[in-house]
Write a protein that holds these residues in place. Structure first.
Motif, PDB file in Angstrom:
ATOM      1  N   PHE A   7       8.439  -0.113  -3.864  1.00 49.47           N
ATOM      2  CA  PHE A   7       8.260  -1.085  -4.948  1.00 49.47           C
ATOM      3  C   PHE A   7       8.695  -2.491  -4.555  1.00 49.47           C
ATOM      4  O   PHE A   7       8.247  -3.465  -5.144  1.00 49.47           O
ATOM      5  CB  PHE A   7       9.021  -0.629  -6.201  1.00 49.47           C
ATOM      6  N   ARG A  52       3.085  -4.743 -25.407  1.00 48.65           N
ATOM      7  CA  ARG A  52       3.592  -4.844 -24.034  1.00 48.65           C
ATOM      8  C   ARG A  52       4.540  -3.687 -23.752  1.00 48.65           C
ATOM      9  O   ARG A  52       5.289  -3.248 -24.620  1.00 48.65           O
ATOM     10  CB  ARG A  52       4.373  -6.151 -23.839  1.00 48.65           C
ATOM     11  N   LEU A  84       5.829   6.944 -26.170  1.00 51.76           N
ATOM     12  CA  LEU A  84       6.489   5.692 -26.538  1.00 51.76           C
ATOM     13  C   LEU A  84       6.696   5.644 -28.050  1.00 51.76           C
ATOM     14  O   LEU A  84       5.729   5.763 -28.813  1.00 51.76           O
ATOM     15  CB  LEU A  84       5.628   4.496 -26.109  1.00 51.76           C
ATOM     16  N   LEU A 125      -0.111  -0.230  -2.048  1.00 56.01           N
ATOM     17  CA  LEU A 125       1.179   0.446  -1.863  1.00 56.01           C
ATOM     18  C   LEU A 125       1.137   1.523  -0.775  1.00 56.01           C
ATOM     19  O   LEU A 125       2.138   2.208  -0.546  1.00 56.01           O
ATOM     20  CB  LEU A 125       1.617   1.086  -3.187  1.00 56.01           C
ATOM     21  N   LEU A 155      -2.396  -3.237 -16.209  1.00 58.13           N
ATOM     22  CA  LEU A 155      -1.139  -2.860 -15.556  1.00 58.13           C
ATOM     23  C   LEU A 155      -0.914  -3.795 -14.383  1.00 58.13           C
ATOM     24  O   LEU A 155      -1.784  -3.932 -13.522  1.00 58.13           O
ATOM     25  CB  LEU A 155      -1.216  -1.408 -15.057  1.00 58.13           C
ATOM     26  N   ILE A 161       2.133  12.391   2.081  1.00 53.34           N
ATOM     27  CA  ILE A 161       2.453  12.080   0.678  1.00 53.34           C
ATOM     28  C   ILE A 161       1.149  11.571   0.063  1.00 53.34           C
ATOM     29  O   ILE A 161       0.517  10.659   0.611  1.00 53.34           O
ATOM     30  CB  ILE A 161       3.539  10.987   0.529  1.00 53.34           C
TER      31      ILE A 161
HETATM   32  C1  UQ8 Z   1      -0.273   1.342 -31.019  1.00 56.43           C
HETATM   33  C2  UQ8 Z   1      -0.570   1.300 -29.582  1.00 56.43           C
HETATM   34  C3  UQ8 Z   1      -1.832   1.896 -29.125  1.00 56.43           C
HETATM   35  C4  UQ8 Z   1       0.330   0.744 -28.720  1.00 56.43           C
HETATM   36  C5  UQ8 Z   1       0.173   0.653 -27.229  1.00 56.43           C
HETATM   37  C6  UQ8 Z   1       1.505   0.650 -26.612  1.00 56.43           C
HETATM   38  C7  UQ8 Z   1       1.457   0.540 -25.104  1.00 56.43           C
HETATM   39  C8  UQ8 Z   1       2.094  -0.621 -24.462  1.00 56.43           C
HETATM   40  C9  UQ8 Z   1       0.869   1.511 -24.350  1.00 56.43           C
HETATM   41  C10 UQ8 Z   1       0.817   1.528 -22.841  1.00 56.43           C
HETATM   42  C11 UQ8 Z   1      -0.528   2.064 -22.400  1.00 56.43           C
HETATM   43  C12 UQ8 Z   1      -0.694   2.279 -20.951  1.00 56.43           C
HETATM   44  C13 UQ8 Z   1      -2.095   2.249 -20.461  1.00 56.43           C
HETATM   45  C14 UQ8 Z   1       0.333   2.519 -20.072  1.00 56.43           C
HETATM   46  C15 UQ8 Z   1       0.189   2.717 -18.618  1.00 56.43           C
HETATM   47  C16 UQ8 Z   1       1.449   3.284 -18.036  1.00 56.43           C
HETATM   48  C17 UQ8 Z   1       1.445   3.327 -16.539  1.00 56.43           C
HETATM   49  C18 UQ8 Z   1       0.280   3.915 -15.836  1.00 56.43           C
HETATM   50  C19 UQ8 Z   1       2.500   2.838 -15.843  1.00 56.43           C
HETATM   51  C20 UQ8 Z   1       2.704   2.847 -14.366  1.00 56.43           C
HETATM   52  C21 UQ8 Z   1       4.079   3.380 -14.032  1.00 56.43           C
HETATM   53  C22 UQ8 Z   1       4.393   3.355 -12.568  1.00 56.43           C
HETATM   54  C23 UQ8 Z   1       4.883   2.100 -11.991  1.00 56.43           C
HETATM   55  C24 UQ8 Z   1       4.258   4.487 -11.826  1.00 56.43           C
HETATM   56  C25 UQ8 Z   1       4.567   4.637 -10.361  1.00 56.43           C
HETATM   57  C26 UQ8 Z   1       3.347   4.407  -9.518  1.00 56.43           C
HETATM   58  C27 UQ8 Z   1       3.430   4.830  -8.089  1.00 56.43           C
HETATM   59  C28 UQ8 Z   1       2.351   4.338  -7.219  1.00 56.43           C
HETATM   60  C29 UQ8 Z   1       4.384   5.666  -7.608  1.00 56.43           C
HETATM   61  C30 UQ8 Z   1       4.459   6.232  -6.233  1.00 56.43           C
HETATM   62  C31 UQ8 Z   1       4.930   7.675  -6.300  1.00 56.43           C
HETATM   63  C32 UQ8 Z   1       5.121   8.303  -4.946  1.00 56.43           C
HETATM   64  C33 UQ8 Z   1       3.953   8.486  -4.079  1.00 56.43           C
HETATM   65  C34 UQ8 Z   1       6.350   8.734  -4.556  1.00 56.43           C
HETATM   66  C35 UQ8 Z   1       6.684   9.407  -3.268  1.00 56.43           C
HETATM   67  C36 UQ8 Z   1       7.981  10.162  -3.421  1.00 56.43           C
HETATM   68  C37 UQ8 Z   1       8.292  10.940  -2.167  1.00 56.43           C
HETATM   69  C38 UQ8 Z   1       7.592  12.237  -1.974  1.00 56.43           C
HETATM   70  C39 UQ8 Z   1       9.171  10.459  -1.231  1.00 56.43           C
HETATM   71  C40 UQ8 Z   1       9.519  11.096   0.071  1.00 56.43           C
HETATM   72  C41 UQ8 Z   1      11.003  11.418   0.160  1.00 56.43           C
HETATM   73  C42 UQ8 Z   1      11.961  10.469   0.595  1.00 56.43           C
HETATM   74  C43 UQ8 Z   1      11.571   9.075   0.960  1.00 56.43           C
HETATM   75  C44 UQ8 Z   1      13.345  10.835   0.674  1.00 56.43           C
HETATM   76  O1  UQ8 Z   1      14.192   9.998   1.042  1.00 56.43           O
HETATM   77  C45 UQ8 Z   1      13.746  12.161   0.331  1.00 56.43           C
HETATM   78  O2  UQ8 Z   1      15.053  12.535   0.350  1.00 56.43           O
HETATM   79  C46 UQ8 Z   1      15.806  12.466   1.490  1.00 56.43           C
HETATM   80  C47 UQ8 Z   1      12.778  13.112  -0.072  1.00 56.43           C
HETATM   81  O3  UQ8 Z   1      13.134  14.409  -0.324  1.00 56.43           O
HETATM   82  C48 UQ8 Z   1      13.835  14.738  -1.463  1.00 56.43           C
HETATM   83  C49 UQ8 Z   1      11.416  12.732  -0.166  1.00 56.43           C
HETATM   84  O4  UQ8 Z   1      10.586  13.550  -0.598  1.00 56.43           O
END
Ligand code: UQ8
Length: 181
Positions: free
Chosen positions: A68, A44, A170, A144, A104, A160
């Motif tokens: 989120f 996990r 990890l 999302l 996930l 975006i």
């Molecule tokens: C031994 C062995 C094999 C062990 C296994 C161990 C184990 C557990 C392994 C894990 C394996 C595995 C498959 C892991 C998967 C991991 C993953 C994929 C995790 C997911 C993580 C996650 C939650 C990621 C985020 C996902 C997501 C959809 C994010 C969105 C990102 C975006 C689109 C962000 C936008 C940002 C942006 C440009 C904002 C605009 C902005 C704002 C609002 C602002 O206020 C501001 O300032 C004023 C800005 O300017 C600076 C902005 O740009």
């Protein structure tokens, strides 16, 4: 003897990438991760979404609230089952590739991630698990996109991207067996 593994959070990291205005690409992280691997091979990873760190505090706050919705969904959680003995058998100083199929849970939605990881045994008690190819998430798979559009409007941006690459490193450790004598 076999012992469960616990994530060494200080030596572990998970990064994700955002793209805005077509060509502005930025790397972000989550500061707080936890996880474990049980003797049954249940692995996990728990990601504290309130620990998002984009280097801009206003943006972090907006992502927690409008993307989120951390009050309702505080964590993203990954789970998978693997063969504990295979992991245990990786010799120290060597690396082994493994195919994994993980679930996930993000924003209340489960998606399956099939990918390849590299498992390196750092010592008798520590392993390092890394993705080999970037993991590509699409925000629409989790519903999302509305949250992303809210962020886009708040920051007055033309676009975006809904495509979000993720990478992780990890480190898991078992408790060192106590030496006799
Ligand atoms: C031994 C062995 C094999 C062990 C296994 C161990 C184990 C557990 C392994 C894990 C394996 C595995 C498959 C892991 C998967 C991991 C993953 C994929 C995790 C997911 C993580 C996650 C939650 C990621 C985020 C996902 C997501 C959809 C994010 C969105 C990102 C975006 C689109 C962000 C936008 C940002 C942006 C440009 C904002 C605009 C902005 C704002 C609002 C602002 O206020 C501001 O300032 C004023 C800005 O300017 C600076 C902005 O740009």
């Amino acid at each position: 003897i076999s012992l469960p593994y616990v994530l060494d959070s200080n030596n572990s990291s998970l990064y994700f990438v955002s793209t805005k205005k077509e060509h502005t690409v930025e790397t972000h992280t989550f500061r707080t991760l936890s996880g474990d691997i049980s003797l049954d091979g249940d692995a996990r990873l728990s990601i504290d979404l309130s620990s998002v760190d984009t280097g801009v505090e206003t943006r972090d706050g907006r992502m927690k609230e409008h993307l989120f919705d951390i009050n309702t969904y505080p964590l993203a959680q990954v789970s998978l089952s693997l063969d504990y003995d295979t992991v245990k058998a990786v010799p120290a100083g060597t690396t082994q590739e493994m195919e994994i199929s993980a679930t996930l849970n993000l924003y209340g939605v489960d998606i399956q991630i099939d990918t390849q990881v590299q498992v390196s045994r750092l010592s008798s008690s520590r392993i390092l698990v890394q993705n080999i190819q970037p993991i590509l998430l699409n925000a629409t798979d989790f519903g999302l996109e509305a949250g992303i559009e809210t962020l886009r409007t708040l920051a007055n941006l033309t676009s975006i991207s809904y495509a979000v690459p993720v990478n992780f490193n990890l480190v898991f450790q078992t408790q060192e067996p106590v030496q006799a004598g």
